[in-house]
Design a protein around this motif. Structure first.
Motif, short mmCIF file in Angstrom:
data_model
loop_
_atom_site.label_atom_id
_atom_site.label_comp_id
_atom_site.label_asym_id
_atom_site.label_seq_id
_atom_site.Cartn_x
_atom_site.Cartn_y
_atom_site.Cartn_z
N UNK A 206 23.20 58.30 45.88
CA UNK A 206 23.81 58.56 47.18
C UNK A 206 25.17 57.93 47.39
N UNK A 207 25.88 57.55 46.33
CA UNK A 207 27.21 57.01 46.50
C UNK A 207 28.25 58.06 46.10
N UNK A 208 29.50 57.83 46.51
CA UNK A 208 30.60 58.75 46.20
C UNK A 208 31.30 58.30 44.93
N UNK A 247 35.93 49.60 42.87
CA UNK A 247 35.14 49.89 44.06
C UNK A 247 36.05 49.89 45.27
N UNK A 248 35.87 50.91 46.12
CA UNK A 248 36.55 50.99 47.40
C UNK A 248 35.50 51.36 48.44
N UNK A 249 34.95 50.31 49.12
CA UNK A 249 33.82 50.50 50.03
C UNK A 249 32.65 51.08 49.24
N UNK A 250 32.14 52.27 49.60
CA UNK A 250 31.03 52.87 48.85
C UNK A 250 31.50 53.97 47.91
N UNK A 251 32.77 53.92 47.55
CA UNK A 251 33.35 54.88 46.62
C UNK A 251 33.62 54.16 45.30
N UNK A 252 33.23 54.80 44.18
CA UNK A 252 33.45 54.25 42.85
C UNK A 252 34.44 55.14 42.12
N UNK A 253 35.53 54.56 41.67
CA UNK A 253 36.58 55.30 40.95
C UNK A 253 36.42 54.98 39.47
N UNK A 254 36.13 56.01 38.66
CA UNK A 254 35.87 55.84 37.23
C UNK A 254 37.10 56.25 36.41
N UNK A 255 37.44 55.37 35.44
CA UNK A 255 38.57 55.64 34.55
C UNK A 255 38.21 55.17 33.15
N UNK A 256 38.94 55.71 32.19
CA UNK A 256 38.79 55.20 30.83
C UNK A 256 39.54 53.88 30.70
N UNK A 257 39.16 53.12 29.69
CA UNK A 257 39.83 51.83 29.46
C UNK A 257 41.31 52.05 29.16
N UNK A 258 41.63 53.10 28.37
CA UNK A 258 43.02 53.37 28.04
C UNK A 258 43.83 53.72 29.28
N UNK A 259 43.24 54.56 30.16
CA UNK A 259 43.96 54.93 31.37
C UNK A 259 44.13 53.73 32.30
N UNK A 260 43.11 52.90 32.41
CA UNK A 260 43.21 51.71 33.27
C UNK A 260 44.26 50.75 32.73
N UNK A 261 44.34 50.59 31.41
CA UNK A 261 45.35 49.71 30.82
C UNK A 261 46.76 50.25 31.06
N UNK A 262 46.90 51.58 30.93
CA UNK A 262 48.20 52.19 31.17
C UNK A 262 48.65 52.00 32.62
N UNK A 263 47.72 52.20 33.55
CA UNK A 263 48.06 52.02 34.96
C UNK A 263 48.39 50.55 35.27
N UNK A 264 47.69 49.64 34.60
CA UNK A 264 47.99 48.22 34.82
C UNK A 264 49.38 47.87 34.32
N UNK A 265 49.76 48.45 33.18
CA UNK A 265 51.11 48.21 32.66
C UNK A 265 52.16 48.76 33.62
N UNK A 266 51.91 49.95 34.13
CA UNK A 266 52.86 50.53 35.08
C UNK A 266 52.94 49.70 36.36
N UNK A 267 51.80 49.15 36.78
CA UNK A 267 51.80 48.31 37.97
C UNK A 267 52.63 47.05 37.74
N UNK A 268 52.50 46.46 36.55
CA UNK A 268 53.29 45.27 36.24
C UNK A 268 54.78 45.59 36.19
N UNK A 269 55.11 46.74 35.64
CA UNK A 269 56.52 47.13 35.60
C UNK A 269 57.05 47.35 37.02
N UNK A 270 56.20 47.93 37.86
CA UNK A 270 56.63 48.14 39.25
C UNK A 270 56.86 46.81 39.95
#
Length: 606
Positions: A206-208, A247-270
């Motif tokens: 029953x979660x999103x 986790x965002x409240x009762x929402x779970x956002x699923x990503x691959x490890x590679x995609x999460x690492x890429x987004x983290x690198x972009x966040x650091x660059x930002x």
């Protein structure tokens, strides 16, 4: 005029109301109670507004208190790293951009949950010392009552706060061993896409769920799971497919490890780009006690790379820094912590020497002497050689404690003479030396006191030169050398070297005096203001000499007539050394608060 007076009264009352409404923080404590830690902030009035938020990336919990005043003394950092809890360090400071707000940043060892409560005049921020502590007595009973019954015995596990979706998902996003309490399900699938399996679990629980498009390219799964909690099944699938979740409240956002690492690198660059565009400000820091060379060497590592500049002014002993607002605030806290007075330590030593001597003299000093002449009788005694008798019992300077008896002549017995000695003496003495010296932390201090006397030296005659008498000096010294070091909790470690010599009696008038020496070298740790005994020496000597006529001196009853007097000598010497260090400038050097923090083993108070 009345209108002007009315406006003036209105402004005055407004200012008074604003001033009266300003609340103040009066105390800040940190305590550890079992598996929870608490930051307790006390104010002078009720209804204080506090806001808390969690920065998971930096493992920090931020507590903002609105519209309060606070003394800089209460904003000093609290080092809690020695406690086995979740908090490592707590720093308080004025919130940047809001001078009327106070912020407390709690650095964590690992991300844990926290609660903030306002009780009257007190704000309490409670932290878990491990994830799951809050849920030990709060997990709802239900289908998994058999599992929940053992939660009290679970140690070191991440346990959801309750059976709610939000708490279970929060538990899944943490690292480490977990306790699964979700509804039990069974899955038996073959060659099914990962996204379909995730949707099945989402429908059951029953979660999103939001699935990143990169997950669709993952290899399909074949699963056979029977009667397992759905959160354990989800955790297993995430591990097999190398997925990460946010986790965002009762929402779970699923990503691959590679995609999460890429987004983290972009966040650091930002962040770096944003940091490069942030406006620079200039701040002049007046250095009072530290040296510019030492403080600038430390601050240099906290400047923003490629943007910040720093200069020193020797004339005013100032540090000029140009950097971003956040870096300036960070450097300000560093300088406030390090630029304090060097502790001044008063070291007082007490050297106590006690001497006790006891002697006794009982017996004949010259034995018993007499003469007998059978020729002499009373008829032939000369007129000036009559019977005589004398007795003396008063001690004199020449023969102390002597009772003597002399008989001149009595019939044929003459020259009967003996001295009976009865003497007992006792002497006690005490010498106290109290050297004191003041020095700075980690600086050696020395104090010396000397006593000098002289003795006569006779030079023999040589040739035509007559004998010459000269005098030579000899000294007895008291020397104390101490190097103190103040620890972070306010105790004092001391390297001590103490030597003391003193004169005794002279064997003869012209000979040098006897000399005794005492030395001690040690290292001790003492609480501020406490006294420690660093050494002691206790000596006892007993001397008894007996001489007399063999055999006769050992006869019972009359043997004392044929031996020297009974004369035991007992001497006792005792030496004790006390040391008392005391910090003279506790408040200025920042150690007064650390002393009060030692009142409890599990509490630290500002």
């Amino acid at each position: 005029m009345k209108k002007g007076f009315f406006l003036f009264s209105l402004v005055l009352s407004l200012v008074f109301s604003l001033t009266a409404s300003a609340q103040e923080i009066v105390n800040v404590n940190f305590t550890q109670e079992g598996e929870t830690s608490k930051l307790v902030i006390e104010t002078d009035r009720e209804n204080v507004f506090a806001e808390r938020f969690h920065v998971t990336e930096d493992k920090q919990i931020i507590l903002d208190i609105k519209s309060v005043k606070v003394s800089p003394k209460l904003l000093r950092g609290i080092d809690t790293s020695e406690f086995p809890g979740s908090a490592v360090y707590i720093s308080g400071y004025k919130k940047p951009g809001s001078p009327n707000d106070v912020r407390f940043a709690v650095q964590l060892r690992d991300n844990v949950r926290s609660l903030v409560e306002t009780k009257g005049k007190t704000i309490v921020l409670t932290l878990e010392n491990r994830f799951g502590v809050f849920s030990k007595n709060k997990v709802q009973s239900g289908e998994n009552s058999t599992q929940n019954a053992s939660l009290e015995d679970v140690v070191g596990l991440n346990v959801p706060k309750s059976n709610s979706i939000e708490d279970i998902l929060a538990n899944l996003t943490l690292s480490g061993p977990k306790k699964y309490i979700g509804k039990r399900i069974s899955i038996n699938v073959r060659e099914i896409p990962v996204t379909d399996v995730l949707n099945m679990i989402a429908d059951t629980s029953g979660f999103n769920i939001i699935v990143d498009q990169t997950i669709s390219s993952l290899p399909p799964l074949t699963l056979t799971l029977t009667n397992v909690p759905w959160d354990q099944a989800l955790d297993t699938i995430m591990s097999l497919s190398k997925l990460v979740a946010e986790k965002n409240s009762n929402i779970l956002i699923m990503k691959t490890v590679a995609q999460a690492s890429k987004e983290q690198e972009e966040l650091l660059k930002t962040k770096e780009l944003k940091l490069g565009l942030e406006q620079l400000v200039t701040r002049v820091f007046l250095i009072n006690y530290a040296t510019l060379a030492d403080i600038s060497k430390i601050v240099k590592d906290y400047l923003t790379p490629n943007r910040a500049t720093m200069q020193t002014d020797e004339r005013t002993n100032s540090l000029i820094v140009k950097d971003t607002v956040d870096s300036i605030e960070r450097i300000k806290k560093i300088i406030e912590t390090l630029d304090t007075q060097t502790p001044q330590i008063l070291i007082e030593a007490k050297i106590v020497e006690a001497t006790e001597a006891y002697s006794k003299r009982i017996g004949l000093t010259r034995g018993l002497s007499f003469g007998y002449d059978p020729v002499i009788d009373g008829a032939t005694i000369p007129a000036n050689f009559g019977p005589g008798f004398s007795f003396s019992s008063a001690p004199t300077a020449q023969s102390p404690g002597v009772a003597g008896m002399t008989i001149g002549i009595y019939r044929r017995l003459f020259n009967l003479d003996f001295n009976l000695q009865l003497m007992e003496s006792e002497s006690k003495g005490r010498i106290i030396s109290t050297p004191k010296v003041v020095t700075q932390n980690k600086k050696a201090a020395n104090i010396t006191s000397s006593e000098t006397t002289s003795f006569r030296v006779q030079q023999p005659a040589t040739g035509n030169n007559p004998a010459i008498a000269t005098f030579q000096n000899v000294s007895a010294d008291l020397n104390l050398s101490v190097t103190p070091q103040v620890t972070n909790d306010g105790a004092i470690s001391m390297d001590i070297s103490l030597s003391k010599s003193a004169f005794g009696s002279r064997p003869t008038v012209d000979s040098p005096p006897n000399k005794t020496s005492r030395n001690i070298k040690t290292n001790v740790l003492v609480d501020n203001g406490s006294t420690v005994v660093i050494g002691g020496l206790y000596q006892t000597s007993t001397l008894e000499t007996v001489s007399g006529i063999p055999v006769l001196k050992d006869l019972p009853l009359i043997g004392w007539l044929f031996r020297t007097p009974y004369a035991p000598d007992t001497t006792k010497n005792e030496l004790i050394i006390f040391m008392t260090p005391r910090i003279l400038n506790q408040d200025e050097a920042g150690f007064a608060d650390r002393e009060s923090a030692k009142s409890g083993a599990s509490s630290t108070e500002l």
